[in-house]
Scaffold this active site. Structure first.
Site, mmCIF file in Angstrom:
data_model
loop_
_atom_site.group_PDB
_atom_site.id
_atom_site.type_symbol
_atom_site.label_atom_id
_atom_site.label_comp_id
_atom_site.label_asym_id
_atom_site.label_seq_id
_atom_site.Cartn_x
_atom_site.Cartn_y
_atom_site.Cartn_z
ATOM 1 N N SER A 76 2.122 0.712 -6.944
ATOM 2 C CA SER A 76 2.882 -0.282 -6.183
ATOM 3 C C SER A 76 3.991 -0.421 -7.283
ATOM 4 C CB SER A 76 2.348 -1.253 -5.889
ATOM 5 O OG SER A 76 1.213 -1.144 -5.162
ATOM 6 N N ARG A 77 3.876 -0.430 -8.341
ATOM 7 C CA ARG A 77 5.087 -0.809 -9.557
ATOM 8 C C ARG A 77 6.098 0.158 -9.561
ATOM 9 N NH1 ARG A 77 0.442 -3.525 -12.291
ATOM 10 N NH2 ARG A 77 1.044 -5.705 -12.347
ATOM 11 N N LYS A 133 -6.483 6.382 -11.311
ATOM 12 C CA LYS A 133 -5.368 6.209 -12.004
ATOM 13 C C LYS A 133 -5.734 4.916 -12.909
ATOM 14 C CE LYS A 133 -1.297 3.936 -10.763
ATOM 15 N NZ LYS A 133 -1.300 3.149 -11.474
ATOM 16 N N ASP A 134 -6.411 4.054 -12.371
ATOM 17 C CA ASP A 134 -6.916 2.902 -13.084
ATOM 18 C C ASP A 134 -8.325 3.271 -13.786
ATOM 19 O OD1 ASP A 134 -4.960 1.049 -12.302
ATOM 20 O OD2 ASP A 134 -5.757 1.160 -10.468
ATOM 21 N N LEU A 190 0.855 -1.300 -0.256
ATOM 22 C CA LEU A 190 0.005 -0.025 -0.060
ATOM 23 C C LEU A 190 0.999 1.226 -0.192
ATOM 24 C CD1 LEU A 190 -2.586 -1.228 2.656
ATOM 25 C CD2 LEU A 190 -2.758 -1.419 0.266
ATOM 26 N N GLU A 242 0.299 5.972 -0.456
ATOM 27 C CA GLU A 242 -0.623 7.007 -0.100
ATOM 28 C C GLU A 242 -1.809 7.162 -1.106
ATOM 29 O OE1 GLU A 242 -0.854 9.243 2.450
ATOM 30 O OE2 GLU A 242 0.939 8.273 3.293
ATOM 31 N N GLY A 243 -1.776 6.516 -2.190
ATOM 32 C CA GLY A 243 -2.993 6.560 -3.125
ATOM 33 C C GLY A 243 -4.147 5.664 -2.510
ATOM 34 N N HIS A 244 -3.567 4.502 -2.215
ATOM 35 C CA HIS A 244 -4.455 3.427 -1.436
ATOM 36 C C HIS A 244 -4.992 4.018 0.094
ATOM 37 C CE1 HIS A 244 -1.715 0.388 -3.507
ATOM 38 N NE2 HIS A 244 -2.757 0.123 -4.010
ATOM 39 N N GLY A 292 -9.107 4.000 -6.946
ATOM 40 C CA GLY A 292 -8.342 5.073 -7.605
ATOM 41 C C GLY A 292 -8.491 5.368 -8.937
HETATM 42 O O1 PAF Z 1 -6.598 -2.024 -9.158
HETATM 43 C C1 PAF Z 1 -6.123 -3.395 -8.448
HETATM 44 O O2 PAF Z 1 -5.247 -3.261 -7.456
HETATM 45 C C2 PAF Z 1 -6.674 -4.508 -8.621
HETATM 46 O O3 PAF Z 1 -6.845 -4.605 -10.232
HETATM 47 C C3 PAF Z 1 -8.123 -4.934 -7.917
HETATM 48 C C4 PAF Z 1 -8.993 -3.975 -8.269
HETATM 49 C C5 PAF Z 1 -7.513 -5.183 -6.436
HETATM 50 C C6 PAF Z 1 -8.402 -6.315 -8.427
HETATM 51 O O4 PAF Z 1 -7.434 -7.267 -8.052
#
Ligand code: PAF
Length: 283
Positions: A189-190, A152-153, A36, A38-40, A150
């Site tokens: 995270s990447r 970002k996705d 995790l 700060e975004g999470h 988030g």
């Molecule tokens: O965005 C993510 O971290 C993943 O795609 C999720 C939504 C937890 C599903 O595995």
């Protein structure tokens, strides 16, 4: 008052806890793959503000990784994640095993047509099938009123919103703004995969997006001209472009005429690390 964060490993226990969902107890859910940042944590804080019960799942979902992708090396730090979530007074951490989520003989998959095969879906053909399937399972297990995700996705959110509507799930996605490092890099995270030098070059993503927003502010209305400029900035930093597009935020189709809400979306590789970023073109 002391608060405990409980770790739950089984579907049976998680489902029994969230059957409490009712008018007084709003359940807020943050699905994550752990490690995790700060975004999470901003998603967790938003959930805490609006819901009486907050649940975070930590599960690295194997079915959303392609054969040559980073499932084995995906960063993990469960102890630190638990510390961070405990500090934020999260109520439950759902941390299931692969056997729990995909027992022997598992056969059912969810696909959201069209939206899943464009943009990131072109270079990651099975990704969104895995995401839609695991999130559908998590919704059924956790039964949340609200799911915090988030921005970002961006494509992930659009696909999951469509799935929720089409399959009549009784939950709502609350998209939350992208959290950026001070220098503009979108948190992910990447990002730990990036070398110092790649990380510096990766700043071209947020810089090119800011440049594009300025072009729009200065009355540039041709999406193609803006895309060319973004691509130039990224290429100058030796980023390998997967795609740069300006899309309609709902249909994800390429925009022919721009509005404030038109979305700049991009995916670029620096070394082996593939990063995504996006923003609306207007202020
Ligand atoms: O965005 C993510 O971290 C993943 O795609 C999720 C939504 C937890 C599903 O595995």
């Amino acid at each position: 008052m002391s608060h405990t964060t409980k770790i739950v490993n089984t579907i049976a226990e998680m489902s029994s806890i969230t059957s409490i969902r009712n008018h007084e107890h709003k359940v807020g859910f943050v699905p994550t793959m752990g490690f995790l940042h700060e975004g999470h944590l901003s998603l967790v804080k938003a959930a805490k503000e609006n819901c009486q019960i907050v649940i975070v799942s930590i599960y690295i979902n194997p079915s959303q990784f392609g054969k040559d992708e980073d499932l084995d090396s995906y960063p993990r730090n469960f102890e630190k994640d638990v510390r961070l979530l405990t500090a934020l007074k999260v109520d439950y951490i759902f941390f299931p095993s692969n056997e729990e989520m995909y027992p022997n003989g598992y056969k059912t998959w969810i696909e959201v047509d069209e939206l899943s095969s464009i943009l990131c879906g072109k270079s990651r053909p099975i990704h969104f099938k895995g995401v839609a399937t695991i999130v559908a399972k998590l919704i059924n297990i956790v039964n949340p009123n609200f799911m915090y995700m988030g921005a970002k996705d961006f494509q992930q959110i659009a696909i999951l919103k469509k799935m929720i509507k089409d399959l009549n799930f009784q939950t709502e996605i609350i998209p939350c703004p992208i959290v950026r490092e001070e220098d503009g890099l979108a948190m992910s995270s990447r990002n730990v995969y990036l070398s110092k030098e790649e990380r510096l070059r990766a700043l071209s993503l947020s810089k090119s997006i800011l440049f594009a927003k300025k072009m729009f502010l200065n009355m540039e209305t041709d999406p193609e001209k803006i895309i060319i400029k973004i691509s130039e900035i990224i290429q100058q930093s030796n980023g390998k472009i997967d795609y740069v597009e300006i899309i309609n935020p709902d249909t994800l189709q390429k925009e022919t005429s721009l509005t404030n809400e038109s979305r700049i979306v991009l995916a670029v590789k620096f070394g082996k690390t593939r990063l995504i970023d996006n923003d609306k073109i207007g202020l």
